[in-house]
Design a protein around this motif. Structure first.
Motif, PDB file in Angstrom:
ATOM      1  N   UNK A  21       0.866  -1.175   0.000  1.00  0.00           N
ATOM      2  CA  UNK A  21       0.000   0.000   0.000  1.00  0.00           C
ATOM      3  C   UNK A  21       0.903   1.225   0.000  1.00  0.00           C
ATOM      4  N   UNK A  22       0.942   1.930  -1.113  1.00  0.00           N
ATOM      5  CA  UNK A  22       1.868   3.038  -1.292  1.00  0.00           C
ATOM      6  C   UNK A  22       1.112   4.352  -1.145  1.00  0.00           C
ATOM      7  N   UNK A  23       1.301   5.073  -0.036  1.00  0.00           N
ATOM      8  CA  UNK A  23       0.581   6.343   0.147  1.00  0.00           C
ATOM      9  C   UNK A  23       1.116   7.415  -0.797  1.00  0.00           C
ATOM     10  N   UNK A  24       0.205   8.119  -1.468  1.00  0.00           N
ATOM     11  CA  UNK A  24       0.579   9.160  -2.418  1.00  0.00           C
ATOM     12  C   UNK A  24       0.256  10.546  -1.862  1.00  0.00           C
ATOM     13  N   UNK A  25      -0.971  10.689  -1.342  1.00  0.00           N
ATOM     14  CA  UNK A  25      -1.440  11.968  -0.814  1.00  0.00           C
ATOM     15  C   UNK A  25      -2.114  11.702   0.521  1.00  0.00           C
ATOM     16  N   UNK A  26      -1.919  12.597   1.483  1.00  0.00           N
ATOM     17  CA  UNK A  26      -2.612  12.441   2.749  1.00  0.00           C
ATOM     18  C   UNK A  26      -2.138  13.445   3.782  1.00  0.00           C
ATOM     19  N   UNK A  27      -3.044  13.866   4.642  1.00  0.00           N
ATOM     20  CA  UNK A  27      -2.703  14.746   5.747  1.00  0.00           C
ATOM     21  C   UNK A  27      -1.840  13.985   6.744  1.00  0.00           C
ATOM     22  N   UNK A  28      -0.941  14.693   7.421  1.00  0.00           N
ATOM     23  CA  UNK A  28      -0.012  14.048   8.356  1.00  0.00           C
ATOM     24  C   UNK A  28      -0.727  13.202   9.404  1.00  0.00           C
ATOM     25  N   UNK A  29      -1.927  13.607   9.810  1.00  0.00           N
ATOM     26  CA  UNK A  29      -2.629  12.910  10.889  1.00  0.00           C
ATOM     27  C   UNK A  29      -3.172  11.552  10.459  1.00  0.00           C
ATOM     28  N   UNK A  30      -3.331  11.330   9.141  1.00  0.00           N
ATOM     29  CA  UNK A  30      -3.951  10.080   8.680  1.00  0.00           C
ATOM     30  C   UNK A  30      -3.082   9.299   7.706  1.00  0.00           C
ATOM     31  N   UNK A  31      -2.071   9.911   7.117  1.00  0.00           N
ATOM     32  CA  UNK A  31      -1.274   9.257   6.075  1.00  0.00           C
ATOM     33  C   UNK A  31      -0.186   8.381   6.693  1.00  0.00           C
ATOM     34  N   UNK A  32      -0.199   7.080   6.405  1.00  0.00           N
ATOM     35  CA  UNK A  32       0.881   6.202   6.899  1.00  0.00           C
ATOM     36  C   UNK A  32       2.135   6.381   6.065  1.00  0.00           C
ATOM     37  N   UNK A  33       3.255   5.950   6.633  1.00  0.00           N
ATOM     38  CA  UNK A  33       4.500   5.949   5.866  1.00  0.00           C
ATOM     39  C   UNK A  33       4.481   4.840   4.815  1.00  0.00           C
ATOM     40  N   UNK A  34       3.924   3.697   5.183  1.00  0.00           N
ATOM     41  CA  UNK A  34       3.798   2.587   4.240  1.00  0.00           C
ATOM     42  C   UNK A  34       2.807   1.573   4.793  1.00  0.00           C
ATOM     43  N   UNK A  35       2.383   0.671   3.917  1.00  0.00           N
ATOM     44  CA  UNK A  35       1.433  -0.339   4.360  1.00  0.00           C
ATOM     45  C   UNK A  35       1.512  -1.592   3.517  1.00  0.00           C
ATOM     46  N   UNK A  36       0.830  -2.617   3.984  1.00  0.00           N
ATOM     47  CA  UNK A  36       0.832  -3.914   3.314  1.00  0.00           C
ATOM     48  C   UNK A  36      -0.541  -4.547   3.464  1.00  0.00           C
ATOM     49  N   UNK A  37      -1.014  -5.182   2.392  1.00  0.00           N
ATOM     50  CA  UNK A  37      -2.319  -5.848   2.404  1.00  0.00           C
ATOM     51  C   UNK A  37      -2.159  -7.285   1.919  1.00  0.00           C
ATOM     52  N   UNK A  38      -2.798  -8.200   2.617  1.00  0.00           N
ATOM     53  CA  UNK A  38      -2.846  -9.602   2.195  1.00  0.00           C
ATOM     54  C   UNK A  38      -4.287 -10.072   2.309  1.00  0.00           C
ATOM     55  N   UNK A  39      -4.776 -10.720   1.261  1.00  0.00           N
ATOM     56  CA  UNK A  39      -6.170 -11.141   1.211  1.00  0.00           C
ATOM     57  C   UNK A  39      -6.248 -12.641   0.968  1.00  0.00           C
ATOM     58  N   UNK A  40      -7.080 -13.314   1.750  1.00  0.00           N
ATOM     59  CA  UNK A  40      -7.445 -14.696   1.458  1.00  0.00           C
ATOM     60  C   UNK A  40      -8.961 -14.724   1.307  1.00  0.00           C
ATOM     61  N   UNK A  41      -9.439 -15.234   0.181  1.00  0.00           N
ATOM     62  CA  UNK A  41     -10.869 -15.232  -0.119  1.00  0.00           C
ATOM     63  C   UNK A  41     -11.344 -16.668  -0.345  1.00  0.00           C
ATOM     64  N   UNK A  42     -12.360 -17.065   0.398  1.00  0.00           N
ATOM     65  CA  UNK A  42     -12.982 -18.369   0.210  1.00  0.00           C
ATOM     66  C   UNK A  42     -14.081 -18.229  -0.844  1.00  0.00           C
ATOM     67  N   UNK A  43     -13.997 -19.071  -1.874  1.00  0.00           N
ATOM     68  CA  UNK A  43     -14.836 -18.893  -3.061  1.00  0.00           C
ATOM     69  C   UNK A  43     -15.786 -20.079  -3.192  1.00  0.00           C
ATOM     70  N   UNK A  44     -17.035 -19.750  -3.555  1.00  0.00           N
ATOM     71  CA  UNK A  44     -18.070 -20.778  -3.718  1.00  0.00           C
ATOM     72  C   UNK A  44     -18.665 -20.645  -5.107  1.00  0.00           C
ATOM     73  N   UNK A  45     -17.963 -21.203  -6.132  1.00  0.00           N
ATOM     74  CA  UNK A  45     -18.335 -20.963  -7.527  1.00  0.00           C
ATOM     75  C   UNK A  45     -19.632 -21.612  -7.950  1.00  0.00           C
ATOM     76  N   UNK A  46     -20.147 -22.559  -7.165  1.00  0.00           N
ATOM     77  CA  UNK A  46     -21.401 -23.202  -7.536  1.00  0.00           C
ATOM     78  C   UNK A  46     -22.613 -22.367  -7.258  1.00  0.00           C
ATOM     79  N   UNK A  47     -22.431 -21.155  -6.649  1.00  0.00           N
ATOM     80  CA  UNK A  47     -23.562 -20.305  -6.291  1.00  0.00           C
ATOM     81  C   UNK A  47     -24.157 -19.651  -7.502  1.00  0.00           C
TER      82      UNK A  47
END
Length: 269
Positions: free
Chosen positions: A243-269
């Motif tokens: 997660x690469x911050x581009x724009x943000x106020x000092x009070x809310x903008x992180x220096x950097x971030x990371x996201x990891x997603x695991x999604x359980x999928x039910x294709x028969x729906x």
């Protein structure tokens, strides 16, 4: 423990993206079709993503914030040509040094519920409907104590292996605690992803959040890589994103971030 879980997901994501997609890539399993459907926010497909977000260097006290968003997507068929796609986001937050030095908050934050009415379309895919802010926070500093509502929209183009589009909502508070600030926020995500026959995919998205009440803007650019595999009979999608911050106020903008997603999928729906 929570950071170990995030690291474990990252390790699994890289491993399965590179080498463990053969099982769902066998003829008839349509791994690429599943990857394309998962890239479509209004696909008629039940999935339960667990989105892990870790941000460092937030605000004047260099705070750290870990959020796991439980995000089930549940479709309903209204007619042969119209689906209702419900998307739920329930955040669980653990943060330190965000609201002050040596502070710690843990618990549920406010939920966001979106309902897209999505006509069936092969070229330009779109959906429109209401978005709701639900005050589910278990700690005062993790929520708004406001109930909100507003419009949401999705527009995208999808061909085999390529998805391009955006999703957006604007929510205003309409009820809640009178001693809390009104909620007035706009969010949009612009995304592009490319998938392969194996179910592997890569892409990039930009997320923009505008808080009209506080007059603050937060923009991040997030490249992504992911893949699809199986645990027994259960189809699972993994992805990782810096997660690469581009724009943000000092009070809310992180220096950097990371996201990891695991999604359980039910294709028969």
């Amino acid at each position: 423990m929570k950071y170990s879980f995030l690291i474990m997901i990252l390790m699994f994501s890289v491993h399965f993206t590179i080498s463990a997609q053969e099982e769902v890539a066998k003829p008839g399993n349509s791994a690429q079709e599943l990857a394309d459907k998962l890239a479509n926010p209004v696909a008629s497909l039940i999935s339960v993503p667990l989105q892990n977000n870790l941000n460092y260097g937030i605000g004047p006290y260099n705070g750290i914030k870990y959020t796991i968003n439980v995000q089930p997507v549940i479709p309903f068929k209204l007619s042969d040509n119209l689906n209702l796609i419900t998307r739920w986001i329930l955040p669980v937050v653990d943060q330190r040094n965000i609201t002050g030095l040596n502070t710690h908050e843990f618990g549920l934050s406010d939920a966001t519920v979106t309902a897209f009415f999505a006509p069936k379309s092969e070229k330009i895919i779109y959906g429109i409907g209401p978005a709701f802010l639900v005050p589910t926070a278990t700690e005062k500093l993790l929520g708004t104590e406001k109930f909100g509502v507003g419009p949401s929209v999705l527009v995208m183009h999808q061909g085999k292996g390529l998805s391009v589009g955006f999703i957006a909502n604007q929510i205003w508070s309409v009820a809640g605690a009178s001693d809390r600030a009104d909620f007035n926020s706009f969010y949009t995500q612009i995304f592009m992803s490319h998938s392969y026959k194996s179910g592997a995919n890569w892409g990039v998205n930009a997320e923009i959040t505008q808080n009209w009440e506080a007059n603050t803007t937060l923009i991040s650019l997030n490249p992504m890589m992911g893949g699809i595999t199986k645990f027994g009979d259960q189809i699972v999608q993994f992805s990782v994103q810096p997660l690469i911050p581009i724009v943000g106020h000092q009070a809310i903008k992180p220096d950097w971030g990371l996201r990891a997603v695991v999604a359980f999928v039910f294709p028969g729906s």
